[in-house]
Design an enzyme around this catalytic site. Structure first.
Site: not given
Length: 182
Positions: A63-65
């Protein structure tokens, strides 16, 4: 008959305790670990599986950019795996961007991004509790400052280059470094 004897002697030598001990001594410290595959009970002896390969070790998060880098990492793996590159993915929640359940992490990796390179169980990558692999990487370079730090490890385990999250997997900088190691 002498050829048959030589072949048998070589086969016996390959499995002798002395040869096994030599292989273990040759294995770089970074690979002297057994780790569990992501969302699996299967354990992987890293020395046995990856000794002699050029490694790109990446701490990942679902769930990271930077999560879309999975797609580029997979493309990089497909392009260079036959030349001896192995990408090893270690999901981590050190930066609070990983799924709580491994099945959800596995879905992101394998279903959403089609990852085929080895992915392992969620791993601590920095601090006192860091996995020994990441302690070794930190000793040679530095701990990851964020998700998707990439560590290029030479096939003998002696050289480690670190690339930040901002360095795209297919950037000229990283690809050039990989080609030099292969």
């Amino acid at each position: 008959m002498a050829l048959s004897f030589s072949t048998n002697a070589l086969a016996n030598e390959a499995t002798s305790p002395k040869t096994v001990a030599n292989t273990e001594q040759q294995c770089p410290a970074i690979l002297k670990h057994t780790v569990r595959k992501l969302h699996s009970s299967e354990q992987v002896d890293l020395c046995q599986a990856y000794q002699g390969k050029t490694l790109l070790i990446v701490n990942t998060a679902s769930n990271c950019g930077y999560t879309p880098q999975f797609k580029a990492l997979e493309a990089l793996y497909q392009e260079y795996k036959d030349d001896g590159l192995v990408i090893l993915g270690f999901p981590s929640d050190n930066f609070f961007q990983e799924e709580d359940e491994e099945k959800d992490t596995a879905e992101v990796c394998f279903v959403n991004y089609g990852v085929t390179f080895p992915m392992f169980a969620t791993t601590v990558v920095r601090g006192d509790d860091a996995h020994p692999i990441f302690k070794e990487l930190e000793e040679k370079t530095a701990a990851p400052y964020w998700n998707f730090y990439k560590y290029l490890v030479s096939n003998d385990g002696q050289s480690v280059q670190r690339f930040s999250s901002k360095i795209e997997p297919q950037s000229d900088e990283l690809v050039t470094a990989i080609k030099q190691q292969l």
